[in-house]
Design an enzyme around this catalytic site. Structure first.
Site, mmCIF file in Angstrom:
data_model
loop_
_atom_site.group_PDB
_atom_site.id
_atom_site.type_symbol
_atom_site.label_atom_id
_atom_site.label_comp_id
_atom_site.label_asym_id
_atom_site.label_seq_id
_atom_site.Cartn_x
_atom_site.Cartn_y
_atom_site.Cartn_z
ATOM 1 N N HIS A 194 4.707 -0.738 2.295
ATOM 2 C CA HIS A 194 3.297 -0.972 1.975
ATOM 3 C C HIS A 194 2.555 -1.680 3.109
ATOM 4 O O HIS A 194 3.092 -2.537 3.791
ATOM 5 C CB HIS A 194 3.173 -1.781 0.683
ATOM 6 C CG HIS A 194 3.857 -3.117 0.736
ATOM 7 N ND1 HIS A 194 3.268 -4.234 1.259
ATOM 8 C CD2 HIS A 194 5.092 -3.502 0.324
ATOM 9 C CE1 HIS A 194 4.092 -5.271 1.164
ATOM 10 N NE2 HIS A 194 5.210 -4.838 0.606
ATOM 11 N N ASP A 195 1.314 -1.259 3.313
ATOM 12 C CA ASP A 195 0.373 -1.871 4.250
ATOM 13 C C ASP A 195 0.761 -1.679 5.712
ATOM 14 O O ASP A 195 0.207 -2.340 6.592
ATOM 15 C CB ASP A 195 0.186 -3.363 3.949
ATOM 16 C CG ASP A 195 -0.282 -3.609 2.535
ATOM 17 O OD1 ASP A 195 -1.414 -3.208 2.214
ATOM 18 O OD2 ASP A 195 0.495 -4.165 1.723
ATOM 19 N N GLY A 224 7.113 -3.990 4.830
ATOM 20 C CA GLY A 224 5.674 -4.077 4.621
ATOM 21 C C GLY A 224 4.941 -4.723 5.779
ATOM 22 O O GLY A 224 5.490 -5.548 6.508
#
Length: 267
Positions: A121-122, A139
């Site tokens: 994520h991100d 992440g």
């Protein structure tokens, strides 16, 4: 003209571009957008608010856009954006962003994600990036253009990986990797510059020579701090774009730690 296999499930609301091909047993969620000429070979699951750019091809058993592997995630409507002309091979996983990380995971163009690679994520991944089999990004990782990751390598959360660098197989990256750098080891250490990559991408002899000199002056000296040496090199090699890129990366605002060579081993 779209080609959708009768065993595929495409939920109402999904947006499909021209000439999209969706093979057997694929699942496409209601918030997904597939650009022109995207191909899902078979058994591909695309979920969440996911945008996939034109001519990207995704191979069997990839899981794209399902909720992040973050215990703080609470169902927020975040985004996974994948660019054009990418190859996403078997068993690849890519997660959308989280509210705490900006809400967007973004992949550039012309990247190759080999089998069983992971983008957390991100993450922000640039163009022309290659992840060999089982390479993983935790992440919030930032990957610049033309980076190559060897098989079974792993990058810790919040790291930055500079443009044109290479991460060796089985390497665990805990700190930022400079542009043009080559890192190896169970805990990554700098092993010099990615000279083969620079030559393949037609960097001039003069540019490579300046980069090598600046690298030695920054990493093989004990005078001053790393940032101070980087600032000196930035001024000294003001006419060389590669050195400016490397030193600007080292001088970026914020508290950062960098992969460095073993003492006395700078190339």
């Amino acid at each position: 003209m779209q080609q959708i296999h009768p065993t595929a499930i495409v939920e109402d609301g999904a947006v499909l571009g021209n000439n999209v091909k969706i093979g057997p047993y694929c699942m496409v969620g209601s918030k997904v957008t597939l650009g022109d000429d995207v191909e899902l070979v078979s058994h591909v699951a695309v979920a969440g608010r996911t945008i996939i750019g034109a001519r990207t091809k995704i191979f069997p058993f990839a899981s794209i856009g399902h909720q992040p592997q973050d215990l703080k995630y609470n169902g927020e409507d975040t985004l996974l954006e994948i660019g054009e002309d990418n190859q996403i091979r078997e068993h690849v996983t890519m997660n959308p962003g989280t509210v705490g990380g900006g809400g967007v995971t973004k992949i550039g163009d012309r990247c190759l994600f080999m089998a069983s690679t992971h983008v957390g994520h991100d993450c922000q991944v640039g163009n022309n990036v290659i992840l060999a089999n089982n390479a993983t990004l935790a992440g919030h990782v930032e990957v610049e253009d033309y980076v190559i990751f060897g098989g079974l390598s792993a990058v810790r959360q919040w790291c930055r990986i500079g443009a044109h660098s290479i991460v060796g197989g089985l390497t665990g990256v805990e700190f930022d990797v400079i542009p043009y750098g080559s890192v190896i080891g169970d805990r990554a250490r700098l092993a010099g510059l990615n000279l083969i990559g620079l030559k393949r991408r037609n960097f001039s002899r003069e540019e490579i020579h300046a980069l090598r000199n600046a690298y030695k002056e920054v990493f093989n000296s004990e005078e001053g701090t790393l940032r101070e040496r980087a600032a000196i090199a930035k001024d000294k090699y003001a006419n060389f774009e590669g050195v400016q890129t490397m030193t600007s990366f080292l001088l970026r605002e914020g508290e950062r730690r960098f992969c460095t060579p073993r003492k006395g081993s700078a190339d």
